[in-house]
Design a protein around this motif. Structure first.
Motif, short mmCIF file in Angstrom:
data_model
loop_
_atom_site.label_atom_id
_atom_site.label_comp_id
_atom_site.label_asym_id
_atom_site.label_seq_id
_atom_site.Cartn_x
_atom_site.Cartn_y
_atom_site.Cartn_z
N THR A 260 0.83 -1.21 0.00
CA THR A 260 0.00 0.00 0.00
C THR A 260 0.86 1.26 0.00
OG1 THR A 260 -1.74 -1.17 1.20
CG2 THR A 260 -1.83 1.23 1.22
N ILE A 261 1.89 1.27 0.86
CA ILE A 261 2.80 2.41 0.90
C ILE A 261 3.56 2.53 -0.41
CG2 ILE A 261 4.81 3.38 2.09
CD1 ILE A 261 3.87 1.88 4.60
N CYS A 262 4.05 1.40 -0.90
CA CYS A 262 4.83 1.43 -2.14
C CYS A 262 3.99 1.84 -3.34
CB CYS A 262 5.49 0.07 -2.37
SG CYS A 262 6.77 -0.34 -1.17
N GLN A 263 2.68 1.48 -3.33
CA GLN A 263 1.80 1.90 -4.42
C GLN A 263 1.71 3.42 -4.47
OE1 GLN A 263 0.05 0.76 -6.96
NE2 GLN A 263 0.45 -1.43 -6.76
N GLU A 264 1.65 4.07 -3.30
CA GLU A 264 1.59 5.53 -3.28
C GLU A 264 2.88 6.13 -3.81
OE1 GLU A 264 0.76 6.33 0.79
OE2 GLU A 264 -1.39 5.87 0.64
#
Length: 362
Positions: A260-264
């Motif tokens: 989720t963090i990496c997607q942002e």
């Protein structure tokens, strides 16, 4: 009907995923008690169903959510004809979807051609499957196609991409919750559900499912799968349990949460890349498949420049490697008269003054 906590979560996840792509309750009457038929012109969602536990659970939950929202819910089943009896598996999946109340339920029988240059048999099958789903979605004017990838699938994808592709932040970001392919919107509502939870949903709904023999479910858990099994099956059966045991916890939870963090972060990089891409890339000009202007690429941050170059290669269907991207980057920032560079899939690239040309050989 009373639902379990797992079913309630699945229903909420599907509703949230559809709302994120603009599919919401069509009118207030669908908030009233009882069943209500959707209007003829209401949106249609399709569930890509293999007959396995994950996709059958998604089909069951999606049908419930469609009734709450007032939209049509159908299914598309793709028979690759890669295993004996695949037609019977597809027929059984269609019958289960029909039994759940999905409509339309469409079976697509396809042929997977031999591996192309730089493409494995698994990749060729995946490409053929997506092509068939896209065509079906267009024929039915579907607003979205739902895919049943779970949290376990997400974690396995991260592990495989990190260890085999070295794709940096893209690998750590895993599979996006939604994406567009050839104009069709795909949605993954189950990325926060485990495979154990989709199994529980199937049992709660008293649904039997098909287990792909290439998953290796019949091999004892304490024995590694042989090398002739697909990579994902070997990662699922052998590597993920080992990692969870080594770290004394379910690593799939931590790996999936990190995406989720990496997607942002990836979204931010893609936005910056798009600006440079639009300034520097033109198509079908000067006798080339693609032309890249040197100046805007040279002025960009290296991370953005390389992503822009990689995007050009990807859109031409050229298999990516770090070596090819860095070689093209050298034409931008370290130009000293290098000759033509050969690329996979019958392409070549060269620099002429202030432009870099990607050409199809011949």
């Amino acid at each position: 009907m009373a639902y379990s906590a797992t079913m309630k979560k699945a229903i909420g996840d599907v509703r949230s995923a559809l709302a994120a792509v603009g599919i919401s309750r069509q009118s207030n009457r669908f908030a009233e008690h009882g069943e209500h038929a959707p209007e003829a012109d209401a949106p249609t969602i399709l569930v890509a169903c293999s007959g396995g536990r994950d996709s059958l659970a998604l089909a069951a939950v999606s049908h419930i959510v469609a009734g709450l929202l007032g939209v049509h819910c159908g299914a598309v089943i793709v028979d690759h004809q890669l295993q004996a009896g695949s037609d019977k598996v597809a027929l059984a999946a269609a019958q289960r979807c029909n039994g759940l109340g999905l409509d339309p339920v469409i079976v697509r029988t396809i042929e997977v051609e031999g591996s192309e240059s730089g493409r494995s048999g698994e990749d060729a099958a995946r490409q053929a499957r997506y092509d068939a789903i896209v065509e079906t979605a267009r024929d039915t004017v579907a607003a979205a196609v739902l895919l049943a990838h779970t949290r376990d699938d997400q974690a396995e994808t991260v592990v495989m991409d990190v260890l085999t592709r070295s794709a940096g932040i893209d690998a750590l970001a895993g599979m996006p919750p939604t994406f567009v392919r050839d104009g069709v919107r795909f949605v993954r509502p189950f990325l926060d559900l485990s495979r154990a939870q989709t199994t529980a949903i199937c049992r709660e709904r008293d649904m039997s499912w098909w287990d792909d023999p290439t998953n290796g479910d019949d091999v004892p858990a304490d024995q590694p799968l042989p090398q002739n099994y697909p990579l994902r099956s070997r990662v699922r059966h052998t590597l993920m349990p080992y990692l969870s045991n080594f770290f004394n916890g379910d690593v799939s939870v931590h790996l999936a949460q990190g995406t989720t963090i990496c997607q942002e972060d990836k979204d931010f990089l893609e936005t910056a890349t798009n600006e440079v891409y639009c300034k520097s890339v033109s198509w079908n000009m000067q006798g080339a498949a693609a032309v890249m202007l040197v100046k805007p690429l040279a002025q960009a941050h290296p991370a953005i420049r390389r992503r822009a170059i990689a995007r050009v290669l990807a859109e031409l269907g050229i298999p990516l490697s770090k070596r090819h991207v860095l070689s093209i980057e050298a034409l931008v920032i370290d130009w000293h008269g290098q000759g033509t560079l050969s690329l996979p899939s019958g392409y070549s690239v060269n620099r002429q003054k202030h432009v870099i040309r990607v050409c199809k050989n011949g």
